[in-house]
Every structure is written in C-alpha cells, then in structure tokens.
Design a protein around this motif. Structure first.
Motif, short mmCIF file in Angstrom:
data_model
loop_
_atom_site.label_atom_id
_atom_site.label_comp_id
_atom_site.label_asym_id
_atom_site.label_seq_id
_atom_site.Cartn_x
_atom_site.Cartn_y
_atom_site.Cartn_z
N LEU A 1 -7.39 7.84 63.96
CA LEU A 1 -8.55 8.48 64.57
C LEU A 1 -8.62 9.97 64.23
CD1 LEU A 1 -8.70 6.77 68.08
CD2 LEU A 1 -9.58 5.99 65.87
N ILE A 2 -7.48 10.56 63.95
CA ILE A 2 -7.48 11.96 63.51
C ILE A 2 -8.20 12.08 62.17
CG2 ILE A 2 -6.00 13.88 62.78
CD1 ILE A 2 -3.91 12.87 64.77
N ARG A 3 -7.90 11.17 61.27
CA ARG A 3 -8.62 11.17 59.99
C ARG A 3 -10.13 11.09 60.22
NH1 ARG A 3 -5.40 10.17 55.56
NH2 ARG A 3 -3.32 9.32 55.97
N HIS A 4 -10.51 10.22 61.15
CA HIS A 4 -11.94 10.00 61.36
C HIS A 4 -12.63 11.23 61.92
CE1 HIS A 4 -15.47 8.55 63.72
NE2 HIS A 4 -15.70 7.95 62.57
N LEU A 5 -12.05 11.89 62.91
CA LEU A 5 -12.68 13.08 63.50
C LEU A 5 -12.94 14.14 62.44
CD1 LEU A 5 -13.67 14.93 65.77
CD2 LEU A 5 -11.27 15.56 66.16
N HIS A 6 -11.94 14.46 61.65
CA HIS A 6 -12.10 15.53 60.67
C HIS A 6 -13.07 15.12 59.56
CE1 HIS A 6 -8.90 18.27 62.17
NE2 HIS A 6 -8.50 17.15 62.74
N LYS A 7 -13.02 13.85 59.16
CA LYS A 7 -13.93 13.39 58.12
C LYS A 7 -15.37 13.37 58.64
CE LYS A 7 -14.05 9.89 54.46
NZ LYS A 7 -13.49 10.76 53.43
N GLU A 8 -15.55 12.97 59.89
CA GLU A 8 -16.89 12.91 60.49
C GLU A 8 -17.47 14.32 60.64
OE1 GLU A 8 -20.22 10.87 61.94
OE2 GLU A 8 -18.40 10.08 61.00
N THR A 9 -16.65 15.25 61.08
CA THR A 9 -17.12 16.64 61.21
C THR A 9 -17.56 17.18 59.87
OG1 THR A 9 -15.58 16.97 63.06
CG2 THR A 9 -16.50 18.94 62.03
N ALA A 10 -16.76 16.95 58.83
CA ALA A 10 -17.13 17.40 57.48
C ALA A 10 -18.42 16.74 57.02
CB ALA A 10 -15.99 17.10 56.51
N ALA A 11 -18.61 15.47 57.35
CA ALA A 11 -19.83 14.77 56.94
C ALA A 11 -21.06 15.37 57.61
CB ALA A 11 -19.71 13.28 57.27
N TRP A 12 -20.96 15.74 58.88
CA TRP A 12 -22.09 16.37 59.57
C TRP A 12 -22.42 17.72 58.95
CZ3 TRP A 12 -24.61 15.62 64.65
CH2 TRP A 12 -24.52 14.29 65.09
N VAL A 13 -21.39 18.48 58.57
CA VAL A 13 -21.62 19.77 57.92
C VAL A 13 -22.29 19.57 56.56
CG1 VAL A 13 -20.47 21.76 56.87
CG2 VAL A 13 -19.78 20.97 59.15
N GLU A 14 -21.80 18.63 55.78
CA GLU A 14 -22.38 18.38 54.46
C GLU A 14 -23.83 17.90 54.59
OE1 GLU A 14 -19.73 15.59 52.74
OE2 GLU A 14 -18.04 17.02 52.63
N ASP A 15 -24.09 17.04 55.56
CA ASP A 15 -25.44 16.53 55.76
C ASP A 15 -26.39 17.65 56.13
OD1 ASP A 15 -27.39 14.24 56.30
OD2 ASP A 15 -27.32 15.17 58.29
N TYR A 16 -25.95 18.54 57.01
CA TYR A 16 -26.80 19.66 57.44
C TYR A 16 -27.07 20.62 56.27
CZ TYR A 16 -28.16 23.96 59.83
OH TYR A 16 -28.82 25.10 60.21
N GLN A 17 -26.02 20.91 55.51
CA GLN A 17 -26.20 21.83 54.39
C GLN A 17 -27.13 21.24 53.33
OE1 GLN A 17 -22.06 22.50 53.39
NE2 GLN A 17 -21.92 24.31 54.71
N ARG A 18 -27.06 19.94 53.14
CA ARG A 18 -27.96 19.29 52.19
C ARG A 18 -29.40 19.35 52.66
NH1 ARG A 18 -25.54 14.97 52.20
NH2 ARG A 18 -26.81 13.78 53.68
N LYS A 19 -29.62 19.11 53.96
CA LYS A 19 -30.96 19.10 54.51
C LYS A 19 -31.59 20.49 54.56
CE LYS A 19 -30.44 14.92 57.34
NZ LYS A 19 -30.30 14.38 58.72
N THR A 20 -30.76 21.51 54.69
CA THR A 20 -31.30 22.87 54.82
C THR A 20 -31.19 23.68 53.54
OG1 THR A 20 -29.13 23.64 55.68
CG2 THR A 20 -30.80 22.92 57.30
#
Length: 421
Positions: free
Chosen positions: A399-418
C-alpha cells in the motif's frame, strides 16, 4: 503470532503488477517543488474530509478549519434548513478572517444566528448572504447580493463532511469514494459520539506518516515495549503479516486479525488491562451494533481485529472489531511538516467502568501514535540527506507503493491538463 496464508494467485504486490517491485524513491517526500505541485494537483482537486455532522448538532452550529495546504480557512455551518454548508472564512469588505476567537490562527466552534466581522461589523446569514453593511450609504453602487461569502463545494457521506476546492469537482463525492468505501454504508458511525481527539505537529512529510499505518511489519519491533516482555519476544521472533490488502481506485484497505486479550495467558497481559477490561483493541465488552455492512471485514477474518480504510489523499477510517472506530487526518503544512489528528469514537458509556475502558483504549492509542511519529521524524531527517534514494519494500508494504504512485499520477495528470494554460 500466527502468520496467515497469502492469496492463491500470489503475493499482494504481484496481485497489483502496475505497482512494480523495484526499490522506491522518496523524493516526493523531501522536495519543496513536488510539495507545491501536489498542493495544487491533489489537495485542491480531491474531496477532503473536514469533520462530522455531530460537530453541528443544531441549526446555527459551526466550526472552522485551518487548511494551510490550500492556503485558506473555512467555516462549516448547519443552516436554517438543516443543510451543511462550507465557506471560505473571509469577509468580503477588507479580507479580515470572519470567524475566530482570541487567536486568529486557532480553530473554533460554536453557535450563532449570523456571522459578524470583528473589523467593521459586516454581517452574513447562515447561507453566506451579506445582510448588513455598517454605514451602507458610504459605499459606491453596493449590491449586497453580489458580495456574499465565497462558497466551498461541500457534501456529506454517512455523517462525514467533505469539501472540494476545485472550481468544479471532477467527480461527485460518491463517485470519488468508490465501492470499497461506500460498502461501509450502514455502519453505525452516528452512534459513536463518545469522542477523544489528539492533534500534533509532526516534523515529517504527510505521506511518511500515512505509510506508517499502511503496514504492520513494524509492529512487533517498534511497539515491543507496549506489550509484556514474554509476548513482545514471541511476536518479534514470529513477525506479523496482515491477512488482507485491497486497492480500489485511489483508496486502500488493510485488514488484520484480532487478538482476544482476555483469552490470552494472564502473564501475557498488562495488569492495567485486567483492571480496566480494555487495551489497544478497545474495551473487552463489545457493544451490540447490529448487522455489519458488507464492506466491514471483507476478508472474513476470524478473529477479526481491524479494517484500516485509507481514503486518498489524507484521511483514514479505522474500524475495530471490538465495536468502535477512529479516524486519522494528515494535513500538510510544508514539504517536511504536517499536522496529525487522531480521533476516537465509542458508543456513549453507560457505566463508570465503560468510561474507564474507553479512556484506557484512548491512552493506549496515543502512546502507539507517539512512537510512530518519533520514528518518522528520524526517517525524514535521513532521507533528506539524500545519501540513499532507493529504498526496498517488502510484500506487506504494497500500500505504500500505491500511495506514492497515486500521488505522482495526480500530479502528472494535473500538469498535463494545465500545460500551456
């Protein structure tokens, strides 16, 4: 301590192949630049829990919440229609904080029929409408209908109050929660109104403290002194593996077996546990809460200890098999500090003995939390040295892997959209 078999399809990490098995980096926990990115990409877009409806027992009840991670303060109120609403805690005149007591940066709560600014006495009703302006004739073309409080998107699920700071939320609250969480509907959260609350500033990144409660690999070692020596030695030698992990969208779950302390050898129990009939897992006398919803104890552990539901990004609902629950909140204040809040909820005690049993559980929880927090400050200082940037995780730390990977995915998604905006 007994080990439990892993699922037939393989290890937990292999069950989620998108997470990989390589060593991980903790740059996301030491970088000021990444922290600024996740503030915008995560905390200004996700649904955030800020409290429960029991904090607003009647019309006009309110509380404030200081949210440095999104650079604002909000006031949450129950209006005259009985609805829960949220507003930025700022007066439309000169920007003074609208609701506060003696110390402007401290949270407060209470009851009122309207909100009145301390600076120039502008007034707002419980729906945020501007209703009174001192010396209104002195202003130029003032249309009070245009100058109400700035609303914050607000919704309630099972008594939990959530807010969202996006101009328009990308998902409804229910869609954001998803089936793993909504399967908890029907749990008697509202019956648990005997409440203990702890709050502390921790000198570590918010994700590192979340990580501490996403695995139980550490428990026999870090918390050894919380148990009798005979039990601690046996536990440390045997280790511990939680029997169930689950990932659903951005959210996570870990379930553990339960240790019925009253069935253990008396030499393996603390004397205070026998006296108070309670311990870390809660009071020994389990209340009758009726049939549990399908989302509780999904692994059908027997004996069952707890389910830790970790709602992205920073909220945990931890349901104990002994008939109570607690919540954790991790509110970032910088890239390497955050505010930790732990709140315990029990049914109202019917006798002094039940009250004492709840207090022992609350004190036991606090001690465990302090041990985790102390270790994490040591972790933060050393990963900031950047001597090492690749850290090994075992299967129990999926679950540690998942939290950090999910956070990075949200950042990447936001940066792509903006990008280019």
């Amino acid at each position: 301590m007994a080990r439990f078999p892993k699922p037939a399809e393989g290890s937990w990490t292999e069950h989620y192949p998108q997470l990989g098995t390589d060593p991980v980096s903790y740059q996301d926990s030491i970088s000021p630049e990444f922290y600024e990115a996740e503030r915008k990409a995560v905390f200004k877009r996700a649904w955030l829990n800020v409290g429960r409806t029991e904090q607003l027992p009647r019309k006009g009840s309110y509380f404030t919440k200081e949210l440095k991670v999104v650079n604002t303060s909000i006031v949450v109120v129950r209006n005259n229609a009985g609805e829960v609403r949220a507003f930025h805690n700022i007066c439309r005149h000169r920007g003074n904080k609208l609701v506060w007591n003696d110390m402007p940066l401290e949270e407060t709560s209470g009851f009122c029929k309207q909100f009145t600014c301390k600076y120039h006495a502008w007034r707002y009703d419980l729906d945020g409408n501007l209703t009174f302006v001192q010396q209104e004739e002195e202003f130029f073309n003032l249309d009070k209908g245009r100058y109400g409080l700035v609303p914050v998107h607000c919704d309630v699920w099972e008594g939990f109050i959530f807010v969202n700071f996006a101009p328009e939320p990308e998902q409804s609250l229910r869609d954001f929660l998803g089936p793993m969480i909504t399967d908890l509907e029907g749990y008697p959260f509202g019956q648990m109104n005997s409440r203990w609350h702890y709050r502390s500033e921790v000198k570590a990144n918010w994700k590192l403290y979340l990580d501490a409660f996403q695995e139980f690999y550490h428990a026999p070692v870090l918390h050894a002194n919380q148990s009798p020596a005979k039990y601690s030695k046996a536990a440390a030698e045997a280790g511990f593996e939680a029997p169930h992990y689950r990932i659903d969208g951005p959210h996570r779950l870990v379930s553990t077996s339960g240790v019925r302390a009253w069935e253990m050898d008396p030499d393996m129990r603390k004397p205070i546990e026998d006296i108070c009939q309670s311990g870390l897992f809660g009071p020994w006398d389990k209340p009758d809460l009726g049939e549990m919803p399908v989302g509780v104890n999904p692994a059908k552990c027997d004996p069952w200890g707890l389910d830790s539901f970790q709602l992205f990004p920073n909220f945990v609902i931890l349901i104990w098999g002994q008939g109570w629950y607690l919540t954790y909140h991790y509110w970032p204040t910088s890239h390497n500090t955050h505010i930790f809040e732990g709140t315990l909820y029990f049914p109202q005690p019917r006798t002094p003995r039940e009250r004492i049993a709840q207090e022992l559980a609350a004190v036991s929880f606090k001690e465990y939390g302090l041990q985790d927090a102390n270790t994490l400050e040591a972790t933060q200082t050393m990963i900031e040295s950047e001597v090492i940037d690749e850290f090994l995780l075992c299967d129990q730390e999926v679950l540690i892997r998942h939290l950090h990977k999910e956070t990075a995915a949200w950042v990447e998604d936001y940066q792509r959209k903006t990008a280019g905006v």
